[in-house]
Design a protein around this motif. Structure first.
Motif, mmCIF file in Angstrom:
data_model
loop_
_atom_site.group_PDB
_atom_site.id
_atom_site.type_symbol
_atom_site.label_atom_id
_atom_site.label_comp_id
_atom_site.label_asym_id
_atom_site.label_seq_id
_atom_site.Cartn_x
_atom_site.Cartn_y
_atom_site.Cartn_z
ATOM 1 N N LEU B 233 0.866 -1.160 0.000
ATOM 2 C CA LEU B 233 0.000 0.000 0.000
ATOM 3 C C LEU B 233 0.911 1.220 0.000
ATOM 4 C CD1 LEU B 233 -3.027 0.190 0.142
ATOM 5 C CD2 LEU B 233 -2.863 0.466 2.601
ATOM 6 N N VAL B 234 0.804 2.097 -0.992
ATOM 7 C CA VAL B 234 1.692 3.257 -0.999
ATOM 8 C C VAL B 234 0.998 4.529 -0.529
ATOM 9 C CG1 VAL B 234 3.273 2.342 -2.729
ATOM 10 C CG2 VAL B 234 1.327 3.711 -3.458
ATOM 11 N N GLU B 235 -0.347 4.583 -0.719
ATOM 12 C CA GLU B 235 -1.044 5.770 -0.233
ATOM 13 C C GLU B 235 -2.507 5.426 -0.018
ATOM 14 O OE1 GLU B 235 -0.427 9.304 -2.539
ATOM 15 O OE2 GLU B 235 -1.371 10.586 -1.042
ATOM 16 N N VAL B 236 -3.085 5.988 1.037
ATOM 17 C CA VAL B 236 -4.509 5.797 1.271
ATOM 18 C C VAL B 236 -5.073 7.100 1.802
ATOM 19 C CG1 VAL B 236 -4.116 4.816 3.588
ATOM 20 C CG2 VAL B 236 -6.237 4.317 2.384
ATOM 21 N N GLY B 237 -6.294 7.451 1.349
ATOM 22 C CA GLY B 237 -6.888 8.701 1.813
ATOM 23 C C GLY B 237 -8.201 8.987 1.117
ATOM 24 N N PRO B 238 -8.842 10.116 1.447
ATOM 25 C CA PRO B 238 -10.101 10.492 0.804
ATOM 26 C C PRO B 238 -9.908 10.683 -0.689
ATOM 27 C CG PRO B 238 -9.651 11.893 2.712
ATOM 28 C CD PRO B 238 -8.419 11.108 2.465
ATOM 29 N N VAL B 239 -10.905 10.299 -1.482
ATOM 30 C CA VAL B 239 -10.752 10.262 -2.934
ATOM 31 C C VAL B 239 -10.348 11.629 -3.503
ATOM 32 C CG1 VAL B 239 -13.252 10.607 -3.341
ATOM 33 C CG2 VAL B 239 -11.852 9.543 -5.095
ATOM 34 N N ARG B 240 -10.962 12.697 -2.998
ATOM 35 C CA ARG B 240 -10.673 14.030 -3.496
ATOM 36 C C ARG B 240 -9.182 14.375 -3.361
ATOM 37 N NH1 ARG B 240 -14.750 17.981 -4.509
ATOM 38 N NH2 ARG B 240 -16.338 16.475 -3.958
ATOM 39 N N ASP B 241 -8.626 14.037 -2.206
ATOM 40 C CA ASP B 241 -7.220 14.377 -1.960
ATOM 41 C C ASP B 241 -6.274 13.512 -2.770
ATOM 42 O OD1 ASP B 241 -7.585 16.364 0.370
ATOM 43 O OD2 ASP B 241 -8.833 14.654 0.885
ATOM 44 N N ILE B 242 -6.640 12.209 -2.917
ATOM 45 C CA ILE B 242 -5.793 11.321 -3.711
ATOM 46 C C ILE B 242 -5.744 11.804 -5.160
ATOM 47 C CG2 ILE B 242 -5.629 8.998 -4.686
ATOM 48 C CD1 ILE B 242 -4.867 8.726 -1.897
ATOM 49 N N ALA B 247 0.106 12.649 -2.342
ATOM 50 C CA ALA B 247 1.360 12.913 -1.642
ATOM 51 C C ALA B 247 2.479 11.990 -2.120
ATOM 52 C CB ALA B 247 1.153 12.744 -0.135
ATOM 53 N N HIS B 248 2.128 10.774 -2.524
ATOM 54 C CA HIS B 248 3.162 9.825 -2.932
ATOM 55 C C HIS B 248 3.557 10.084 -4.390
ATOM 56 C CE1 HIS B 248 5.329 6.118 -3.615
ATOM 57 N NE2 HIS B 248 5.272 5.882 -2.310
ATOM 58 N N PRO B 249 4.840 10.104 -4.702
ATOM 59 C CA PRO B 249 5.261 10.362 -6.093
ATOM 60 C C PRO B 249 4.649 9.376 -7.092
ATOM 61 C CG PRO B 249 7.156 10.420 -4.622
ATOM 62 C CD PRO B 249 5.997 9.954 -3.797
ATOM 63 N N TYR B 250 4.408 8.127 -6.660
ATOM 64 C CA TYR B 250 3.788 7.177 -7.590
ATOM 65 C C TYR B 250 2.350 7.583 -7.896
ATOM 66 C CZ TYR B 250 1.571 3.090 -9.550
ATOM 67 O OH TYR B 250 0.854 2.265 -10.364
ATOM 68 N N THR B 251 1.579 7.927 -6.856
ATOM 69 C CA THR B 251 0.196 8.360 -7.078
ATOM 70 C C THR B 251 0.181 9.592 -7.970
ATOM 71 O OG1 THR B 251 -0.118 7.727 -4.768
ATOM 72 C CG2 THR B 251 -1.991 8.719 -5.892
ATOM 73 N N ALA B 252 1.082 10.522 -7.700
ATOM 74 C CA ALA B 252 1.143 11.753 -8.499
ATOM 75 C C ALA B 252 1.431 11.425 -9.967
ATOM 76 C CB ALA B 252 2.207 12.694 -7.937
ATOM 77 N N GLY B 253 2.395 10.519 -10.196
ATOM 78 C CA GLY B 253 2.741 10.128 -11.560
ATOM 79 C C GLY B 253 1.582 9.441 -12.253
ATOM 80 N N LEU B 254 0.893 8.588 -11.502
ATOM 81 C CA LEU B 254 -0.245 7.851 -12.040
ATOM 82 C C LEU B 254 -1.339 8.823 -12.474
ATOM 83 C CD1 LEU B 254 -1.076 4.847 -12.287
ATOM 84 C CD2 LEU B 254 -2.230 5.075 -10.103
ATOM 85 N N MET B 255 -1.648 9.787 -11.619
ATOM 86 C CA MET B 255 -2.697 10.760 -11.933
ATOM 87 C C MET B 255 -2.317 11.585 -13.162
ATOM 88 S SD MET B 255 -5.036 10.289 -9.868
ATOM 89 C CE MET B 255 -4.983 8.975 -8.682
ATOM 90 N N ALA B 256 -1.040 11.990 -13.232
ATOM 91 C CA ALA B 256 -0.616 12.855 -14.328
ATOM 92 C C ALA B 256 -0.575 12.109 -15.654
ATOM 93 C CB ALA B 256 0.755 13.446 -14.017
ATOM 94 N N SER B 257 -0.457 10.778 -15.605
ATOM 95 C CA SER B 257 -0.332 10.025 -16.857
ATOM 96 C C SER B 257 -1.688 9.740 -17.491
ATOM 97 C CB SER B 257 0.418 8.714 -16.611
ATOM 98 O OG SER B 257 -0.367 7.845 -15.830
ATOM 99 N N ILE B 258 -2.774 10.074 -16.791
ATOM 100 C CA ILE B 258 -4.103 9.790 -17.330
ATOM 101 C C ILE B 258 -4.532 10.919 -18.258
ATOM 102 C CG2 ILE B 258 -6.516 9.393 -16.732
ATOM 103 C CD1 ILE B 258 -5.481 8.434 -13.984
#
Lengths: 329, 322
Positions: B233-242, B247-258
């Motif tokens: 698990l790399v990040e967990v939180g409310p959907v809006r904030d995710i 906060a996690h560079p992987y989550t950020a990269g994932l969001m930006a690649s969409i």
């Protein structure tokens, strides 16, 4: 600008009848499936045309028609001004059209080394003479798609899905084509890998002046890639034109519903109205406008009369009575 | 609110000839009643495996090596097969990606619903039939009364998936595990299934664990999101904030690649490289070879979940004292 591909009034029907004996015993008639129904569009050189639609709308059949894997039942497809059927007969023309498939696990021969996979079109079309020249070209192609020359010695199973799709692209480019048909090139890939492949496709287009026909069900991917867009429903293009114009102001009710239905990152917690119903069977499509059973704007005319594409102000063609009459916006 | 499902330090391993592969590594999360938890990640991140471990359908040689799973305070990861069968269906419902493989092609859907309900609830044939009809109506099958005798092949893909959801819910489980329930469906049908899941959670208080790789679906359906990478698990939180401020560079990269429907960019942000294979998990943070913000500590020491604004992220960037 010159059109690379010009599709004029193309129809493709498939015979989906049951076997003769069954038909006689069950007193059944022949059945035909009209997968593509009177479709026309053109793709200018160096641009990307995208076709979107749900399963069964005929977009993959159209892709196959565009590379000459199917012959049209009616209408004509011209490639660089020449009839495609004639072009397919000449290797010099045939090598200028190539295709990238959806599933990079199924489209690469597992028993061949990557070098041989990429070199196959070069050998088939006898584009280069001796082994050294071919090897040099293959390593150049692999470099172009972000792989190394050493990767050529490996087999497909040693690569991830994204890398395999890069191999497919290298193979498609090896005959130096002008026109690539990409049938759901990133549907089997994860989003971060999808971004890599889409960026690669854009880079290659800019560098080599490629023309793409992109088939996709993913509207966000299409929005990112397409210059022109065609929205298909039950074998027909219901709306087509510059992608920017369609995404800014979708006119056809189906296009609007489709755009509305896409789950979006910017819409957390949105509660949706939802579209009712399913796509009808293409074997027995509804009369009139095929979208009328699901359309919120349908009236009596839509149930009987088939709408033809009509040009609107911003160069978009829309096949809809309601739009033509100015009903419901 | 007390949590309905609680997963504590779950570790799943696969013994192989070349050594033990750790497919899930020290996973902890919880779901409250009426809450939709989205589980996202790329293929091979361990999303489906997490679902399978909770339902008790891990395929051998996979096994829970350590950790606990609690449903309503009761520990369910050590149950015998017979006890598990009672819980599965009755207290945990499951929906999988392909509705055709879930339904029995030889039985009418009414029969399948009745059988499922009678296996778990004390119901007469008549009551069970009436309830089966109710369920088909609830999930939006048109003309439910007439179609109750129809067979799976007579339904379209979207309708089949609704029948599967009705089957998963007909014994009124408190938890629904939905593994890629809309992936095989077209967008317009997908939208219908999403609203159905949302309504169920809201109206019936069913806790939903929604596993998907489609961030759009998660963004619209989930209350909270758990992001997985290489079995952790790399990040967990409310959907809006995710989605908006990961906060996690992987989550950020994932969001930006969409790619986005709203605005067009010249190039998509891409995370170079690929997720590590299970037999080559790097030491320290599993994301460190691909991370744009990597520093020396990431290569040696594994980060646990640390508070990061509204979310929690397993990332050393969030360690203010380190």
């Amino acid at each position: 600008m010159v059109d690379v591909l010009d599709v004029r009034g193309v129809t493709k029907t498939f015979d989906v009848s049951r076997p003769l004996l069954v038909r006689i015993l069950a007193n059944d008639r022949r059945k035909y499936l009209r997968a593509v129904d009177d479709v026309s569009f053109a793709i200018p050189a160096g641009t990307t045309m995208a076709l979107v639609g749900e399963s069964g709308c005929g977009k993959s059949t159209l892709a196959r028609l565009a590379v000459g894997l199917h012959a049209p039942s009616a209408g004509e497809i011209r490639f660089e001004g020449q009839a495609l059927s004639a072009a397919r007969a000449q290797p010099a023309m045939r090598r200028r059209i190539n295709m990238i498939f959806q599933d990079p696990y199924a489209s690469l021969n597992p028993r061949w080394r990557v070098d041989d996979i990429v070199a196959e079109p070069i050998r088939t079309f006898r584009l280069l003479g001796k082994g050294a020249a071919v090897a040099e070209r293959v390593s150049f192609l692999l470099g172009q798609v972000g792989l190394t020359a050493a990767d050529g010695q490996k087999y497909p199973h040693q690569f991830s899905g994204g890398q395999r799709q890069r191999i497919s692209i290298a193979r498609a480019l090896s005959s130096a084509p002008q026109f690539l048909v990409c049938d759901e090139p990133t549907s089997a890939l994860d989003v971060s890998v999808q971004a890599q492949i889409l960026n690669l496709m854009k880079d290659l287009q800019a560098r080599l002046g490629l023309t793409y026909l992109l088939i996709s069900h993913n509207l966000a991917v299409v929005r990112h890639m397409a210059d022109r867009l065609g929205v298909m429903y039950l074998g027909r293009i219901v709306e087509q034109g510059p992608a920017e114009a369609i995404f800014a102001t979708p006119r056809h009710p189906y296009t609007r519903l489709l755009l509305e239905a896409v789950p979006s990152l910017d819409a957390t917690g949105r509660s949706r109205s939802g579209i009712g119903g399913d796509v009808p069977s293409p074997i027995a499509p509804p009369p009139g406008c095929t979208f009328h059973p699901r359309c919120p704007l349908a009236d009596q005319r839509c149930r009987v009369e088939r709408p033809e594409p009509v040009a609107t102000a911003n160069g978009v063609l829309v096949a809809c009575h309601a739009v033509e009459e100015g009903r419901g916006g | 609110m007390t949590d309905l499902l609680e997963v504590r330090n779950l570790t799943v391993e696969f013994p192989t000839r070349r050594g033990v592969l750790r497919a899930l590594d020290d996973l902890s999360f919880a779901i409250a009643p009426g809450e939709v938890l989205g589980v996202v990640g790329e293929s091979g991140a361990g999303k489906s495996l997490t679902g399978a471990a909770i339902i008790g359908l891990l395929e051998p040689p996979g096994r829970i090596a350590s950790g606990e799973i609690h449903l309503n305070g009761e520990r369910i990861d050590r149950l015998r097969p017979a006890e598990l069968r009672r819980i599965r269906g009755r207290r945990i419902g499951a929906v999988f990606q392909d509705p055709l493989t879930t339904l029995n092609p030889l039985l009418s859907i009414g029969r399948q619903l009745v059988e499922t309900m009678q296996a778990h609830l004390k119901l007469s044939d008549r009551d069970a039939r009436a309830r089966a009809r109710d369920w088909l109506e609830q999930v939006g099958i048109p003309a439910a009364a007439e179609r109750i005798g129809a067979y799976p092949h007579e339904f379209s893909g979207g309708q089949r998936q609704r029948v599967v959801i009705a089957l998963a819910l007909c014994a009124e489980p408190a938890l629904l595990v939905a593994d890629e329930p809309t992936t095989a469906l077209d967008v317009s049908i997908q939208a219908q299934i999403i609203s159905l899941l949302q309504r169920l959670a809201r109206e019936r208080g069913t806790a939903v664990m929604l596993i998907t790789h489609d961030m759009g679906v998660i963004a619209e359906t989930a209350d909270r999101v758990a992001v997985m990478y290489a079995g952790r698990l790399v990040e967990v939180g409310p959907v809006r904030d995710i989605v908006r401020s990961p906060a996690h560079p992987y989550t950020a990269g994932l969001m930006a690649s969409i790619p986005s429907l709203e605005h067009r960019v010249a190039r998509l942000a891409q995370i170079d490289g690929a997720m590590p294979r299970l037999d080559a998990i790097p030491p320290g943070c599993t994301f460190n070879p691909r991370c744009p913000s990597v520093f020396s500590r990431c290569r040696v020491e594994r980060p646990g979940l640390l508070p990061a604004g509204a979310t929690e992220a397993a990332c050393w960037l969030q360690d203010r004292h380190g």
